[in-house]
Design a protein around this motif. Structure first.
Motif, PDB file in Angstrom:
ATOM      1  N   MET A 141     -12.157 -56.452  -0.014  1.00 41.42           N
ATOM      2  CA  MET A 141     -11.560 -56.492  -1.036  1.00 41.42           C
ATOM      3  C   MET A 141     -10.598 -57.691  -1.697  1.00 41.42           C
ATOM      4  SD  MET A 141      -9.403 -53.257  -2.526  1.00 41.42           S
ATOM      5  CE  MET A 141     -10.095 -52.280  -2.515  1.00 41.42           C
ATOM      6  N   THR A 142     -10.549 -58.252  -2.459  1.00 41.33           N
ATOM      7  CA  THR A 142     -10.033 -59.216  -2.612  1.00 41.33           C
ATOM      8  C   THR A 142      -8.266 -58.925  -2.744  1.00 41.33           C
ATOM      9  OG1 THR A 142     -10.217 -58.936  -5.127  1.00 41.33           O
ATOM     10  CG2 THR A 142     -11.661 -60.530  -3.898  1.00 41.33           C
ATOM     11  N   GLN A 143      -7.890 -60.099  -2.672  1.00 43.32           N
ATOM     12  CA  GLN A 143      -6.220 -59.385  -3.230  1.00 43.32           C
ATOM     13  C   GLN A 143      -5.676 -59.074  -3.728  1.00 43.32           C
ATOM     14  OE1 GLN A 143      -4.048 -63.062  -1.954  1.00 43.32           O
ATOM     15  NE2 GLN A 143      -4.842 -62.973   0.233  1.00 43.32           N
ATOM     16  N   LYS A 144      -6.192 -59.528  -5.613  1.00 42.13           N
ATOM     17  CA  LYS A 144      -5.985 -59.334  -6.929  1.00 42.13           C
ATOM     18  C   LYS A 144      -7.551 -57.949  -7.386  1.00 42.13           C
ATOM     19  CE  LYS A 144      -8.850 -60.785 -10.825  1.00 42.13           C
ATOM     20  NZ  LYS A 144      -8.973 -61.715 -11.097  1.00 42.13           N
ATOM     21  N   GLU A 145      -7.894 -57.883  -7.024  1.00 41.58           N
ATOM     22  CA  GLU A 145      -8.677 -56.368  -7.079  1.00 41.58           C
ATOM     23  C   GLU A 145      -7.771 -54.693  -6.408  1.00 41.58           C
ATOM     24  OE1 GLU A 145     -13.225 -57.009  -6.245  1.00 41.58           O
ATOM     25  OE2 GLU A 145     -12.499 -56.868  -4.656  1.00 41.58           O
ATOM     26  N   GLN A 146      -6.714 -55.857  -5.225  1.00 38.79           N
ATOM     27  CA  GLN A 146      -6.157 -54.353  -3.936  1.00 38.79           C
ATOM     28  C   GLN A 146      -4.764 -54.307  -5.281  1.00 38.79           C
ATOM     29  OE1 GLN A 146      -5.013 -56.577  -0.377  1.00 38.79           O
ATOM     30  NE2 GLN A 146      -5.993 -55.512   0.838  1.00 38.79           N
ATOM     31  N   VAL A 147      -4.127 -55.996  -5.608  1.00 41.96           N
ATOM     32  CA  VAL A 147      -3.003 -55.425  -6.997  1.00 41.96           C
ATOM     33  C   VAL A 147      -3.927 -54.891  -8.162  1.00 41.96           C
ATOM     34  CG1 VAL A 147      -1.441 -56.827  -8.238  1.00 41.96           C
ATOM     35  CG2 VAL A 147      -2.238 -57.172  -6.293  1.00 41.96           C
ATOM     36  N   TYR A 148      -4.030 -54.795  -8.416  1.00 44.27           N
ATOM     37  CA  TYR A 148      -5.148 -53.793  -9.606  1.00 44.27           C
ATOM     38  C   TYR A 148      -5.207 -53.019  -8.839  1.00 44.27           C
ATOM     39  CZ  TYR A 148      -8.212 -52.853 -13.796  1.00 44.27           C
ATOM     40  OH  TYR A 148      -8.479 -52.851 -14.496  1.00 44.27           O
ATOM     41  N   LEU A 149      -5.749 -52.236  -8.233  1.00 46.42           N
ATOM     42  CA  LEU A 149      -5.907 -50.655  -7.712  1.00 46.42           C
ATOM     43  C   LEU A 149      -4.948 -49.552  -7.501  1.00 46.42           C
ATOM     44  CD1 LEU A 149      -9.279 -51.079  -5.322  1.00 46.42           C
ATOM     45  CD2 LEU A 149      -9.139 -50.200  -7.807  1.00 46.42           C
ATOM     46  N   ALA A 150      -3.804 -50.809  -7.109  1.00 51.52           N
ATOM     47  CA  ALA A 150      -2.513 -49.962  -6.582  1.00 51.52           C
ATOM     48  C   ALA A 150      -1.651 -50.178  -7.600  1.00 51.52           C
ATOM     49  CB  ALA A 150      -1.549 -51.308  -5.880  1.00 51.52           C
ATOM     50  N   MET A 151      -2.236 -50.943  -8.752  1.00 49.54           N
ATOM     51  CA  MET A 151      -1.451 -50.963 -10.797  1.00 49.54           C
ATOM     52  C   MET A 151      -2.443 -49.967 -11.338  1.00 49.54           C
ATOM     53  SD  MET A 151      -0.448 -53.224 -13.864  1.00 49.54           S
ATOM     54  CE  MET A 151       0.721 -54.106 -12.421  1.00 49.54           C
ATOM     55  N   GLU A 152      -3.203 -49.494 -10.463  1.00 47.92           N
ATOM     56  CA  GLU A 152      -3.973 -48.219 -11.346  1.00 47.92           C
ATOM     57  C   GLU A 152      -4.122 -46.937 -11.244  1.00 47.92           C
ATOM     58  OE1 GLU A 152      -8.452 -48.931 -13.259  1.00 47.92           O
ATOM     59  OE2 GLU A 152      -8.624 -48.547 -10.492  1.00 47.92           O
ATOM     60  N   ARG A 153      -3.871 -46.591  -9.696  1.00 44.60           N
ATOM     61  CA  ARG A 153      -2.838 -45.693  -9.051  1.00 44.60           C
ATOM     62  C   ARG A 153      -1.543 -45.469  -9.659  1.00 44.60           C
ATOM     63  NH1 ARG A 153      -4.222 -47.269  -3.264  1.00 44.60           N
ATOM     64  NH2 ARG A 153      -5.951 -48.961  -4.227  1.00 44.60           N
ATOM     65  N   ASN A 154      -0.558 -46.157 -10.249  1.00 42.20           N
ATOM     66  CA  ASN A 154       0.535 -46.079 -10.335  1.00 42.20           C
ATOM     67  C   ASN A 154       0.959 -45.442 -12.291  1.00 42.20           C
ATOM     68  OD1 ASN A 154       3.063 -46.648  -9.399  1.00 42.20           O
ATOM     69  ND2 ASN A 154       3.871 -47.533 -11.077  1.00 42.20           N
ATOM     70  N   GLY A 155      -0.979 -45.564 -12.553  1.00 37.84           N
ATOM     71  CA  GLY A 155      -0.108 -44.790 -14.262  1.00 37.84           C
ATOM     72  C   GLY A 155      -1.078 -46.175 -14.914  1.00 37.84           C
ATOM     73  N   GLY A 156      -1.337 -47.220 -14.712  1.00 38.52           N
ATOM     74  CA  GLY A 156      -1.687 -48.540 -15.064  1.00 38.52           C
ATOM     75  C   GLY A 156      -0.053 -49.442 -15.824  1.00 38.52           C
ATOM     76  N   TYR A 157       0.572 -49.250 -14.678  1.00 37.12           N
ATOM     77  CA  TYR A 157       1.914 -50.661 -14.820  1.00 37.12           C
ATOM     78  C   TYR A 157       2.549 -50.124 -13.730  1.00 37.12           C
ATOM     79  CZ  TYR A 157       4.001 -45.910 -15.444  1.00 37.12           C
ATOM     80  OH  TYR A 157       4.696 -44.477 -15.612  1.00 37.12           O
TER      81      TYR A 157
END
Length: 89
Positions: free
Chosen positions: A1-17
């Motif tokens: 998984m790329t760094q960008k994907e990790q950041v995206y998924l983390a934000m998604e799990r946090n409610g999108g923000y």
């Protein structure tokens, strides 16, 4: 998984923000080969169209834009509404 994907998924799990401080805590950067993971997260969020800025330091996913704006009762064209967002934190 790329760094960008990790950041995206983390934000998604946090409610999108998320704030940068939240992302720095929840993104697992242990396998990243960088001496400045916080700066890398900031660069990823600021340089990619998958993210948009609500306020300095507070970002959201473009794919969740309408939900996030509704959640915090922000009107896209009304800058005063963004200030009201932080009165609710």
């Amino acid at each position: 998984m790329t760094q960008k994907e990790q950041v995206y998924l983390a934000m998604e799990r946090n409610g999108g923000y998320a704030t940068f401080q939240q992302l720095n805590r929840i993104v697992d950067t242990s396998d990243w080969r960088t001496k400045t993971p916080d700066a890398t997260i900031r660069r990823i969020v600021q340089d990619n169209t998958e993210f948009f800025r609500l306020k300095p330091g507070l970002w959201a996913l473009t794919s969740c834009k309408e939900n996030v704006l509704q959640r915090f009762e922000i009107q896209q064209e009304n800058a005063t509404s963004i200030c009201n967002l932080f009165n609710n934190f």
